[in-house]
Design a protein around this motif. Structure first.
Motif, PDB file in Angstrom:
ATOM      1  N   SER A  27      31.231  -5.732 -39.039  1.00  0.00           N
ATOM      2  CA  SER A  27      30.706  -7.087 -38.847  1.00  0.00           C
ATOM      3  C   SER A  27      30.323  -7.345 -37.393  1.00  0.00           C
ATOM      4  CB  SER A  27      31.739  -8.123 -39.310  1.00  0.00           C
ATOM      5  OG  SER A  27      31.968  -8.033 -40.697  1.00  0.00           O
ATOM      6  N   LEU A  28      31.184  -6.938 -36.461  1.00  0.00           N
ATOM      7  CA  LEU A  28      30.920  -7.229 -35.052  1.00  0.00           C
ATOM      8  C   LEU A  28      29.850  -6.307 -34.468  1.00  0.00           C
ATOM      9  CD1 LEU A  28      34.495  -8.096 -33.747  1.00  0.00           C
ATOM     10  CD2 LEU A  28      32.712  -9.601 -34.640  1.00  0.00           C
ATOM     11  N   THR A  29      29.708  -5.120 -35.007  1.00  0.00           N
ATOM     12  CA  THR A  29      28.609  -4.248 -34.571  1.00  0.00           C
ATOM     13  C   THR A  29      27.271  -4.877 -34.938  1.00  0.00           C
ATOM     14  OG1 THR A  29      29.980  -2.267 -34.804  1.00  0.00           O
ATOM     15  CG2 THR A  29      27.587  -1.957 -34.796  1.00  0.00           C
ATOM     16  N   ILE A  30      27.197  -5.479 -36.131  1.00  0.00           N
ATOM     17  CA  ILE A  30      25.974  -6.195 -36.526  1.00  0.00           C
ATOM     18  C   ILE A  30      25.773  -7.414 -35.622  1.00  0.00           C
ATOM     19  CG2 ILE A  30      24.914  -7.567 -38.362  1.00  0.00           C
ATOM     20  CD1 ILE A  30      26.328  -5.695 -40.367  1.00  0.00           C
ATOM     21  N   ALA A  31      26.854  -8.155 -35.329  1.00  0.00           N
ATOM     22  CA  ALA A  31      26.751  -9.347 -34.476  1.00  0.00           C
ATOM     23  C   ALA A  31      26.208  -8.996 -33.098  1.00  0.00           C
ATOM     24  CB  ALA A  31      28.115 -10.029 -34.359  1.00  0.00           C
ATOM     25  N   THR A  39      23.606 -13.610 -29.681  1.00  0.00           N
ATOM     26  CA  THR A  39      24.797 -14.445 -29.824  1.00  0.00           C
ATOM     27  C   THR A  39      25.631 -14.375 -28.546  1.00  0.00           C
ATOM     28  OG1 THR A  39      26.204 -12.679 -30.674  1.00  0.00           O
ATOM     29  CG2 THR A  39      24.810 -13.845 -32.277  1.00  0.00           C
ATOM     30  N   PRO A  40      26.609 -15.277 -28.381  1.00  0.00           N
ATOM     31  CA  PRO A  40      27.477 -15.233 -27.194  1.00  0.00           C
ATOM     32  C   PRO A  40      28.214 -13.909 -27.034  1.00  0.00           C
ATOM     33  CG  PRO A  40      27.719 -17.342 -28.307  1.00  0.00           C
ATOM     34  CD  PRO A  40      26.875 -16.485 -29.194  1.00  0.00           C
ATOM     35  N   LEU A  41      28.455 -13.201 -28.144  1.00  0.00           N
ATOM     36  CA  LEU A  41      29.186 -11.938 -28.067  1.00  0.00           C
ATOM     37  C   LEU A  41      28.480 -10.927 -27.170  1.00  0.00           C
ATOM     38  CD1 LEU A  41      31.772 -10.702 -29.254  1.00  0.00           C
ATOM     39  CD2 LEU A  41      30.357  -9.676 -31.040  1.00  0.00           C
ATOM     40  N   LYS A  42      27.166 -11.046 -27.035  1.00  0.00           N
ATOM     41  CA  LYS A  42      26.417 -10.115 -26.190  1.00  0.00           C
ATOM     42  C   LYS A  42      26.807 -10.275 -24.717  1.00  0.00           C
ATOM     43  CE  LYS A  42      22.134  -9.075 -27.025  1.00  0.00           C
ATOM     44  NZ  LYS A  42      22.246  -7.739 -27.610  1.00  0.00           N
ATOM     45  N   ASN A  43      27.404 -11.432 -24.365  1.00  0.00           N
ATOM     46  CA  ASN A  43      27.817 -11.659 -22.979  1.00  0.00           C
ATOM     47  C   ASN A  43      29.254 -11.219 -22.718  1.00  0.00           C
ATOM     48  OD1 ASN A  43      25.318 -12.918 -22.358  1.00  0.00           O
ATOM     49  ND2 ASN A  43      26.065 -14.830 -23.257  1.00  0.00           N
TER      50      ASN A  43
END
Length: 517
Positions: free
Chosen positions: A120-124, A129-133
């Motif tokens: 799930s988080l690899t797709i995110a 999204t904020p996860l990229k930061n």
């Protein structure tokens, strides 16, 4: 003797009738209560479902409790265990291990594992999204219950990123061609049907790991017109309606069958100044302008809200950042005297001048949010009381970052959402960077402030974190390179029969599983 027997027969008949009636009445009441508990709840908001992709509509799925994140958040912005029951970090804060709750079931019956988290988080991470930061170098399943995150650099606030709606965890069966194609999560409700852009039907998930839903059937309905949502709230006893306009709230407040809840959220109306401009270079001038704002008047007369005055940019939901500062009414003559003591003089019309130049500047704002031009006009009138001539320029919102970049911006009024993550440190690092930011400070920096945020990124001691947060908030409040005017609010209207409603100041969760009739 015959009379006595006759009377006994009548008495027995009456008793039999009453018992039979009471039994039927109790039966009827039980049936009514059962029907009431089985009654479907309809949740109505203005937000349309644009896609099943969590990077686009994940915030809706999170609020409806269809899917969940590794980390949860309480009403004061503190992190809680979510799908991860705990987490640990190495001494350099660049490697984190999250331990998953055991025996958590997805809506398809499969058990949550570390592999689901990695998928799930690899797709995110492929989405904006904020996860990229969060500077993630690698996500790795150590075993079925443990997930390891390796970062490019230390990040003490990393767990906060895993509370965002776009980091929800989905079952393997929800993934097709490397994308989330179905909403198959772990929440207390599971999807029956999604009909973009307006409707979701969901039902209670009996195998939910936490507090199970009391209301079994819930429908979601998106309707952009506040007037229509208002009518639904008043005419439908099983409707829960969110985000009505002030006029609708005022009208519905007289309906004794309804309950209205209002709560400030992490969204601030604020203005920034170009500190390089001689008019705003002196912090005492910036403080005087702030003191001359009648925030209560703006909130009640312009925004038509009962509460929402903002003396600081971060709302009460950020408990560790929120300062205990009073709301004051402006004393215009006293504030004007303060400015005169700073070297300004009055002209024949009572307006302030300095070195032969009027205290005059242009405030830029935009009409995408219709309240902003009205607030700008209110500020114009209030500052005129202290001899300040402010010109309002209403244009496109892009003119503010453009003016920041080319240096022509003097002041800008806009709204800023600080609730994207429960810890605003990342956003403050961006908005208060020494070089400035399009929607942050302009030509302002403070070495102590920068050092405080840097220290906050490195310490994991909670007591020390609270001290540093309060110190940073105090610098912003005193220096006022950005000044708050008011907070936005979220609101909800329901029939009084609905029990357990509690608004989330971070707008993450409707807490539907806590509701009952």
């Amino acid at each position: 003797m015959k009379k006595i027997i006759f009377l006994l027969i009548i008495i027995l008949a009456v008793i039999f009738f009453m018992l039979n009636f009471s039994s039927e009445e109790l039966s009827d009441k039980s049936a009514l209560n059962a029907d009431k508990q089985n009654q479907a709840l309809v949740v109505v908001t203005p937000w349309e479902i644009t896609s099943v992709d969590p990077s686009k509509s994940g915030y809706i799925f999170q609020r409806l409790q269809l899917a969940e994140t590794l980390v949860d958040v309480d009403k004061d912005g503190h992190l809680l265990a979510g799908l991860a029951e705990s987490w640990t970090v190495n001494p350099t804060s660049d490697q984190w291990v999250f331990t998953l709750r055991p025996n958590v079931k997805f809506h398809d019956g499969s058990i949550l594992t570390a592999e689901d988290v990695v998928n799930s988080l690899t797709i995110a991470l492929t989405k904006p999204t904020p996860l990229k930061n969060a500077m993630i170098k690698e996500i790795k399943a150590l075993d079925e219950q443990h997930v390891q995150f390796t970062l490019d650099k230390p990040l003490v606030i990393f767990p906060a990123y895993l509370s965002h709606a776009t980091t929800m965890i989905f079952a393997k069966s929800a993934v097709k061609n490397g994308e989330i194609s179905e909403v198959i999560g772990t929440g207390p409700y599971r999807v029956l049907k999604i009909e973009p852009p307006q409707k979701i039907e969901q039902t209670a998930f009996d195998d939910y790991w936490g507090d199970k839903a009391k209301i079994k059937q819930v429908s979601y309905l998106a309707n952009s017109r506040s007037e229509t949502r208002s009518l639904l709230a008043q005419s439908k006893p099983n409707y829960l309606v969110f985000n009505l306009d002030p006029a609708s709230l005022s009208r519905l407040s007289s309906d004794n069958n309804l309950t209205i809840q209002v709560k400030p959220v992490a969204h601030t109306i604020q203005y920034k100044v170009n500190v390089k401009n001689p008019l705003f270079a002196d912090v005492a001038v910036r403080q005087a302008l702030s003191d001359a704002i009648d925030r209560e008047g703006i909130v009640k007369s312009v925004l038509r809200m009962q509460i929402g005055e903002a003396e600081q940019i971060l709302p009460p939901a950020f408990a560790d950042w929120h300062l205990n500062v009073p709301h004051t009414k402006p004393d215009y003559p006293a504030i004007k005297s303060r400015l005169i003591n700073l070297g300004f003089e009055q002209d024949a019309n009572g307006m302030l001048v300095k070195d032969g130049k009027p205290f005059q500047f242009t405030l830029r704002t935009f009409s995408d949010r219709p309240e902003l031009p009205i607030i700008a006009t209110a500020l114009q009138n209030q500052w005129k009381q202290i001899g300040v001539d402010m010109i309002v320029s209403v244009g496109n919102f892009s003119e503010i970052p453009a003016g920041h970049q080319d240096g022509s911006l003097e002041m800008a009024l806009y709204s800023r959402y600080y609730g994207m993550l429960p810890d605003p440190t990342a956003m403050l690092l961006q908005d208060f960077a020494p070089q400035g930011a399009d929607w942050g400070v302009m030509n302002w920096s403070d070495n102590v402030f920068t050092e405080t945020l840097e220290a906050l990124q490195k310490t994991s001691d909670e007591a020390e974190q609270r001290k540093l947060k309060a110190k940073a908030a105090e610098i912003i409040y005193q220096q006022k390179p950005i000044t708050a005017v008011s907070f936005y609010q979220t609101n909800a209207v329901s029939n009084k029969a609905l029990k357990g409603l509690e608004l989330d100041p971070f707008e993450r969760n409707f807490k539907l599983n806590k509701l009952s009739w």
